[in-house]
Structure formats: structure tokens, C-alpha cells
Enzyme design. Structure first.
Site, PDB file in Angstrom:
ATOM      1  N   GLY A 312       0.735  -1.266   0.000  1.00  0.00           N
ATOM      2  CA  GLY A 312       0.000   0.000   0.000  1.00  0.00           C
ATOM      3  C   GLY A 312       0.760   1.309   0.000  1.00  0.00           C
ATOM      4  O   GLY A 312       0.114   2.358   0.008  1.00  0.00           O
ATOM      5  N   GLY A 314       2.620   2.604  -2.412  1.00  0.00           N
ATOM      6  CA  GLY A 314       2.816   3.132  -3.773  1.00  0.00           C
ATOM      7  C   GLY A 314       1.907   4.302  -4.060  1.00  0.00           C
ATOM      8  O   GLY A 314       0.805   4.411  -3.508  1.00  0.00           O
ATOM      9  N   CYS A 317      -1.480   3.329  -5.352  1.00  0.00           N
ATOM     10  CA  CYS A 317      -2.120   2.235  -4.600  1.00  0.00           C
ATOM     11  C   CYS A 317      -3.342   2.750  -3.857  1.00  0.00           C
ATOM     12  O   CYS A 317      -3.302   3.838  -3.278  1.00  0.00           O
ATOM     13  CB  CYS A 317      -1.181   1.700  -3.535  1.00  0.00           C
ATOM     14  SG  CYS A 317       0.286   0.972  -4.198  1.00  0.00           S
ATOM     15  N   GLY A 351       7.929   0.933  -3.388  1.00  0.00           N
ATOM     16  CA  GLY A 351       6.820   1.893  -3.391  1.00  0.00           C
ATOM     17  C   GLY A 351       6.985   3.015  -2.386  1.00  0.00           C
ATOM     18  O   GLY A 351       7.634   2.865  -1.353  1.00  0.00           O
ATOM     19  N   ARG A 398      -0.330   4.231 -14.155  1.00  0.00           N
ATOM     20  CA  ARG A 398      -1.461   3.557 -13.506  1.00  0.00           C
ATOM     21  C   ARG A 398      -0.991   2.407 -12.619  1.00  0.00           C
ATOM     22  O   ARG A 398      -0.002   1.727 -12.918  1.00  0.00           O
ATOM     23  CB  ARG A 398      -2.439   3.032 -14.542  1.00  0.00           C
ATOM     24  CG  ARG A 398      -1.928   1.888 -15.403  1.00  0.00           C
ATOM     25  CD  ARG A 398      -3.013   1.448 -16.366  1.00  0.00           C
ATOM     26  NE  ARG A 398      -2.619   0.318 -17.186  1.00  0.00           N
ATOM     27  CZ  ARG A 398      -3.360  -0.169 -18.158  1.00  0.00           C
ATOM     28  NH1 ARG A 398      -4.524   0.370 -18.445  1.00  0.00           N
ATOM     29  NH2 ARG A 398      -2.953  -1.210 -18.865  1.00  0.00           N
ATOM     30  N   SER A 482      11.094  20.901   7.580  1.00  0.00           N
ATOM     31  CA  SER A 482      11.996  20.200   6.653  1.00  0.00           C
ATOM     32  C   SER A 482      11.811  20.668   5.220  1.00  0.00           C
ATOM     33  O   SER A 482      12.762  20.717   4.443  1.00  0.00           O
ATOM     34  CB  SER A 482      11.742  18.690   6.698  1.00  0.00           C
ATOM     35  OG  SER A 482      11.998  18.186   7.971  1.00  0.00           O
TER      36      SER A 482
END
Ligand code: XMP
Length: 490
Positions: A312, A314, A317, A351, A398, A482
Site C-alpha cells: 500500500g 505506492g 495504490c 513503493g 497507472r 523540513s
């Protein structure tokens, strides 16, 4: 007392472990003796038995890795994994393109017979894109060589090759065991472009082309197999024709197979891996995806030569919001790398890489390579065209479990035009990513960040990086601090 006793036998159900993502941490800078970022080595373990010079792997996705991406990655020292969302024939063709690219010894060169004509030469040139051919007799004995120079000013196309070729006594040839350096010397000394390799009986057994030697020399870090060809991986699934696919991919010299499904910690994946390793014990197999130490251990037990981590993270995703399953990627990598350590099986962090710092953090957490989709999908080497939208350039990307990818896959599996698209498993999405130019520039950007990160961690090698790393958890305010802030847009 009664409450305490009750709590001790019924532990509170809401005491969950904490999961961290790349953005939740930084690496504390260390006293460093590294004088220059150039002095670090990025060499790393891809699998138990394969090392590469860069820790970057391009994702096995149909908008990321076909032969062009795999060639660029391997030339730089990483590796690309050709996706499996296509026919077996096309996947093999992509592998072959990578393998042929710097085939500095060509085992079965195209040849002509002396009796053939200039017409035949031209036809073969048009078919193959090659301009020079060894000329052999029916027994494969080298008779001469014919090149573009020999036919350039010939008007009679029915002339035989024998009449125009450079005949054998004048040819420069070599033995099959010739080294790259010796071949290079012959090319520059004799100003030739093709070097036929012959055995003691003058039988043609191979060919070296100057062009391929040049390609080889200009990429000293390239990932190569024993024959000097670029390394390439190929993805396979765990059901249907996966064993047939595996067998043909191995036959066509895929160096690594990536057995890849969304939920790799499953009976299906483990059985498939066992079957694969039983039939092809010497084949290097990266298996995934998992996100827990148990997943890693089970895949290692089943024979994995490296394990791919990520459920998950990515950018395309949706698993975590559809299925509610996943482990934030930094924690997943940390826990999985710790679980794999004893076995020596490398971990690939797959990912969620958005910045060079994420590569540094993934490797510091114990991964030896990172797999990248999104950042490479916008480059020239990714499949697909450049899309102009409102004056900006993009490419299409995709997820492989997106609606579009599901539909394409079903269309591949069947010839039925009246398909009913039901029971689709949509755990991915699709969209545009900024066009980023050459993949090499993106990879250099990531690697410069990595080298810098290594020098902040006093790490000469990627192993040192994970040994020396000291993570510090940060707050949302620190994250804001940051990133660039308090600047007007120019
Ligand atoms: P990035 O962040 O580089 O991640 O785009 C690439 C990785 O994403 C995974 N992937 C998916 N995961 N649904 C998912 O849950 C999908 O449709 C999907 N497609 C790709 C995959 O691991 C890839 O390497």
C-alpha cells in the site's frame, strides 16, 4: 486489584504498535570521515547471489518498465523488471531486446552465403537493421565478410556476395575466448567494425561488433551477466500459466524472476514459490509483496532469494483505503529487514519513494534496493506518450490493480468482445505524472541524494548506512520545517 487482574488476562485491545512512514523520521547526522560524496560505493545485493552497482530497480508496471527502461537502468548499474501485463511473447521480446542491446559477443550472428546477391544483402539489412555480415559456406566455414562499404556503389544488385565481399585471407578474426580489451585493440589497430570469431577449423562461432564494445566501455558500472549482456528481470504471477511463463522467460535468459502479487503472504504465493524453486532451483527469484516479519520468514522458507516489501505505500495504490490493509513503509522495511538479517536474504523496499531522502531512509532501514514506479513513469524511457495539458507536459501512470489495468488484463485473457466486467478487484488508481525527461537524470538526482545521505551517516557502503543509521521521529511541525517554507513563489 480486581481491575488490574482483569486487565492482565484481557490485555487492552487498543494497544497497537506504531507504524511510521518515511516522512515521520529523519536520520541524525553523524561525525563523518567521508571527504567527498564520490568516495562512497553504491554496490549492493539484489538477491542472495546477484550484486549490482546501484540500489535502484524500476517497477514491474506497464507504464514503467519495458526494454527501454530496463536497458537504461542496467547500463547505469541498476536493473529493470519487465512487467507481466502483456502476452508471454511480448514479454519475451522485451527481454530479448535488453539482452541483444550490448551483446558484445553475438553467438548466432546473421550470415549470408557467397552465392547470395546484393539484393539479399539489402533485404537482410532492412530486416535486421544490421549493415555487415560474415559470409559462410554451407558448413559454416567463414569465407569472408560483407559490409555497407562493399555494396555502396554497386549498381548491379544481382552481383553475388562472393564478388564484392572481403575474402577470408584478408580478414581479421579472433578466437572465441578473446577478452574485451584484446577485441578493443584489434578494432582500433585495424579500423574494422566487425570481428568474426572462428574455431580451429575456421568455422564461424561468433561475432563482436565495435559498436557493442563502445557501448560496453562507456558504461563501466553496468549490470551484466557472464556473457557481457545487460541484466534484466521479469515478473510472473502465481496462478494460471505462471510456470510456463517462468520456463520460457528462463529459457530466454531473464536473469531474475519476480514472483509478484499484492498479498505475497498467502498460501497461493508460497505454494507457487515452492513449485518454482523446486523446478528451477538455480533461478534467482524475488518474491513479494509482504509487509511483516512473518511474511518475510515464510517467503524465505519457501525459497525466496530476495523479498519485496510494500503493501500500500505506492503512489497509485488504494489498497489501504479499499482493504484497510498495510503497514507504513518505513516500519515495514525496518521490521522485515530485521527478520531477514540472519538468513542473508536481501530486502527490496517497493513503493512510496518521492524524494532522494526516501531512498536514503529505506536503505538505512535495512533494505538493499528500492523499487520505483512513479518517479520513473514520467521519463522518456517509460512506455507511453508525452501528454500536453494546459501548457504542461505529463505522462500517464497507472497502478496494476487500477480499473484500467484490470480491464486491459481481462481483454488479454479472453477474446470475448461481450465481456461483463464484474468482480473487478480495484486496489489502484491512475493519473498523470509530470514529464521528467531522461530516466538517467531522475536516477542521478536520487543517487546524488543517496551519496549525500551516506556522507551524513559516515557510510562508505550501503551496509555501513544501515549499521550507522540513527532514526529520529519527527512531528508535523518538523516536517513543515523540513520542506522549504516562508518563501514567495518566484
Ligand atoms: P510508487 O510509489 O513508486 O510505487 O509509484 C510503485 C509500486 O506500487 C505498487 N503498485 C500497486 N499497489 N495497487 C497497489 O496497492 C496497485 O494498483 C498498484 N500498482 C503498483 C507496486 O508494488 C509498485 O512497484
Amino acid at each position: 486489584v480486581k481491575i488490574c487482574w482483569l486487565l492482565s488476562i484481557y490485555p487492552m485491545k487498543n494497544e497497537f504498535p506504531l507504524g511510521l512512514s518515511y516522512d515521520d523520521v529523519l536520520l541524525e547526522p553523524k561525525y563523518s570521515v567521508i571527504k567527498s560524496r564520490k568516495n562512497v560505493s553504491l554496490r549492493t545485493d539484489l538477491t542472495k547471489n546477484i550484486e549490482i552497482n546501484l540500489p535502484i530497480v524500476s517497477a514491474n508496471m506497464d507504464t514503467v518498465t519495458e526494454s527501454k527502461m530496463a536497458i537504461t537502468l542496467a547500463q547505469m548499474g541498476g536493473i529493470g523488471i519487465i512487467h507481466r501485463f502483456t502476452t508471454l511473447e511480448r514479454q519475451i521480446e522485451e527481454i530479448k531486446k535488453v539482452k541483444r542491446f550490448t551483446n558484445y559477443i553475438i553467438d548466432n550472428p546473421f550470415t549470408l552465403f557467397p552465392e547470395q546477391t546484393i539484393n539479399d544483402y539489402e533485404e537482410l539489412t532492412a530486416d535486421t537493421g544490421i549493415n555487415g555480415f560474415p559470409v559462410v559456406n554451407k558448413n559454416g566455414i567463414l569465407m569472408g565478410i560483407v559490409t555497407r562499404r562493399d555494396v555502396a556503389f554497386q549498381t548491379n544488385k544481382n552481383k553475388t556476395i562472393k564478388e564484392v565481399m572481403t575474402p577470408q585471407p584478408k580478414l581479421i578474426t579472433a578466437k572465441p575466448g578473446i577478452s574485451l580489451e584484446e577485441a578493443e585493440n584489434l578494432f582500433s589497430k585495424h579500423r574494422i567494425e566487425k570481428l568474426p570469431l572462428v574455431d580451429k577449423k575456421n568455422k564461424l562461432v561468433g561475432l563482436i561488433a565495435a559498436k557493442d564494445i563502445r557501448k560496453t566501455i562507456s558504461f563501466p558500472d553496468a549490470s551484466r551477466d557472464k556473457r557481457g549482456q545487460l541484466l534484466v528481470g521479469a515478473a510472473i504471477g502465481v496462478s494460471g500459466d505462471f510456470m510456463e511463463r517462468a520456463e520460457k522467460l528462463i529459457k530466454n535468459h531473464a536473469d531474475i524472476l519476480v514472483l509478484d502479487i499484492a498479498h505475497g503472504h498467502s498460501a497461493l504465493a508460497i505454494e507457487a514459490l515452492k513449485t518454482l524453486k523446486k523446478k528451477f532451483p538455480k533461478q534467482e527469484v524475488i518474491a513479494g509483496n509482504v509487509a511483516t516479519p512473518e511474511g518475510v520468514k515464510d517467503l524465505i522458507k519457501a525459497g525466496a532469494d530476495a523479498v519485496k516489501i510494500g503493501v500500500g505505500p505506492g503512489s497509485a495504490c488504494t489498497t489501504r483505503i479499499v482493504a484497510g490493509a498495510g503497514v507504513p513503509q518505513l516500519s515495514a522495511v525496518l521490521n522485515c529487514a530485521a527478520a531477514a538479517k540472519k538468513s542473508g536474504v536481501p530486502i527490496m523496499a517497493d513503493g512510496g519513494i518521492r524524494y532522494p531522502a526516501d531512498v536514503v531512509k529505506a536503505l538505512a532501514a535495512g533494505a538493499t534496493t528500492v523499487m520505483i514506479g512513479n518517479l520513473l513513469a514520467g521519463t522518456d524511457e517509460a512506455p507511453g506518450v508525452i501528454i500536453n495539458k494546459s501548457g504542461r507536459r505529463y505522462k500517464f501512470y497507472r497502478g496494476m490493480a487500477s480499473f484500467g489495468a484490470n480491464i486491459s488484463r481481462r481483454a488479454l485473457d479472453t477474446n470475448d468482445d461481450n465481456l461483463l466486467y464484474d468482480n473487478l478487484m480495484i486496489e489502484g488508481t491512475e493519473g498523470l505524472v509530470p514529464y521528467r525527461g531522461k530516466a538517467q537524470e531522475v536516477i542521478d538526482y536520487l543517487l546524488n541524494g543517496l551519496r549525500s545521505g551516506m556522507s551524513y551517516n559516515n557510510a562508505k557502503t550501503i551496509k555501513d548506512l544501515s549499521k550507522n543509521a540513527k532514526f529520529i521521529r519527527i512531528t508535523e511541525n518538523s516536517l513543515k520545517e523540513s520542506h522549504p517554507h516562508d518563501l514567495e513563489k518566484t
